[in-house]
Scaffold this active site. Structure first.
Site, PDB file in Angstrom:
ATOM      1  N   CYS A 119       0.870  -1.177   0.000  1.00  9.84           N
ATOM      2  CA  CYS A 119       0.000   0.000   0.000  1.00  9.84           C
ATOM      3  C   CYS A 119       0.907   1.228   0.000  1.00  9.84           C
ATOM      4  O   CYS A 119       2.128   1.102  -0.055  1.00  9.84           O
ATOM      5  CB  CYS A 119      -0.992   0.001   1.155  1.00  9.84           C
ATOM      6  SG  CYS A 119      -0.290   0.173   2.793  1.00  9.84           S
ATOM      7  N   CYS A 191      -4.296  -0.907  -1.915  1.00  8.26           N
ATOM      8  CA  CYS A 191      -4.862   0.436  -2.059  1.00  8.26           C
ATOM      9  C   CYS A 191      -4.729   0.842  -3.515  1.00  8.26           C
ATOM     10  O   CYS A 191      -3.813   0.406  -4.226  1.00  8.26           O
ATOM     11  CB  CYS A 191      -4.221   1.437  -1.112  1.00  8.26           C
ATOM     12  SG  CYS A 191      -2.697   2.200  -1.663  1.00  8.26           S
ATOM     13  N   CYS A 198       2.432   1.358  -8.956  1.00  8.76           N
ATOM     14  CA  CYS A 198       3.320   0.201  -9.087  1.00  8.76           C
ATOM     15  C   CYS A 198       3.031  -0.665 -10.299  1.00  8.76           C
ATOM     16  O   CYS A 198       3.841  -1.528 -10.630  1.00  8.76           O
ATOM     17  CB  CYS A 198       3.206  -0.694  -7.850  1.00  8.76           C
ATOM     18  SG  CYS A 198       3.640   0.100  -6.317  1.00  8.76           S
TER      19      CYS A 198
END
Length: 255
Positions: A119, A191, A198
């Protein structure tokens, strides 16, 4: 003495859950959402289905409580669709109950490489998920967590996990660069912002996404904030239990 049996099927109408799950398109959508939360466009692309058909069946499943949505924390115009695992279990139990089927516990699972939860801050959701997977797998699955911009672990995350009998007070926030070795087999972003940050750089055989609302972002008094952390904790436990059941179906080809 002659023994008789009471017929199961004629004594009650067909469970509504069976009607809901028996449609092929809905079954395919459930199968895809069982792995990862998706946007409508992603479901259309992955299943090669037109958007109007996908939207129609998602609407039916939302009305039945089988699927829920979460507006992206990163882009409020985007909706993520997620399978409600608790609701799905209830539907399946209603079918099993109607047919008096026995239940069977899920066997322990393992996977070849680490599972990495990501996250943004690595301060709450990913830390909780890491702890649940370690606990629920009995340590059989190597699990780690990291963030794109790590910060200190949230005290309320420590508190709500302690309520569940799990100590995460020793866990520390880490950057993704600190956990690249050994390379993870499964990466789960928990999240929306982390997923978008990413997605282009993650190099794992299997990348999944869970669109979990951020409890840190909840405003209000301590009781309201605590309730948000408990909700995230319980949702992540359900998701991790679901992941453990999926691990035996993961086959990684190293070629």
């Amino acid at each position: 003495m002659m023994l008789t049996h009471r017929p199961i099927t004629p004594s009650a109408p067909m469970p509504e859950a069976l009607r809901l799950l028996s449609d092929e398109t809905r079954w395919r959508l459930i199968g895809e959402l069982r792995w990862s939360d998706r946007q409508v466009g992603e479901l259309c692309e992955r299943l090669d289905l037109p958007q109007n058909l996908v939207s129609y069946h998602l609407g039916i499943m939302r009305q039945a409580g089988l699927v829920r949505t979460h507006r992206s924390d990163a882009d409020g115009r985007v909706l993520y669709y997620a399978l409600d695992l608790a609701a799905l279990q209830q539907h399946l139990q209603s079918i099993g109950g109607a047919l008096a089927l026995p239940t069977q516990a899920t066997p322990p699972s393992s996977v070849a490489g680490p599972v990495l939860f990501i996250c943004t801050r690595n301060s709450a959701r990913s830390q909780i998920a890491e702890a649940w997977l370690r606990h629920l797998s009995g340590g059989r699955v190597v699990t780690r967590s990291a963030g794109t911009a790590p910060a200190s672990v949230q005290p309320l995350a420590v508190q709500v996990m302690a309520e569940a009998g799990i100590d995460i007070g020793y866990q520390r926030a880490k950057h993704i660069a600190d956990v690249v070795e050994p390379a993870p087999t499964v990466v789960v972003t928990v999240c929306d912002l982390a997923r978008e940050e990413c997605s282009a750089t993650l190099d794992a055989p299997l990348c999944l996404h869970w669109s979990i609302p951020d409890p840190v972002a909840v405003a209000g008094d301590e009781a309201q904030r605590l309730a948000a952390f408990r909700t995230a904790r319980d949702e992540l436990r359900m998701r991790v239990e679901g992941l453990l059941s999926l691990l035996p179906f993961i086959s990684i080809n190293g070629n």
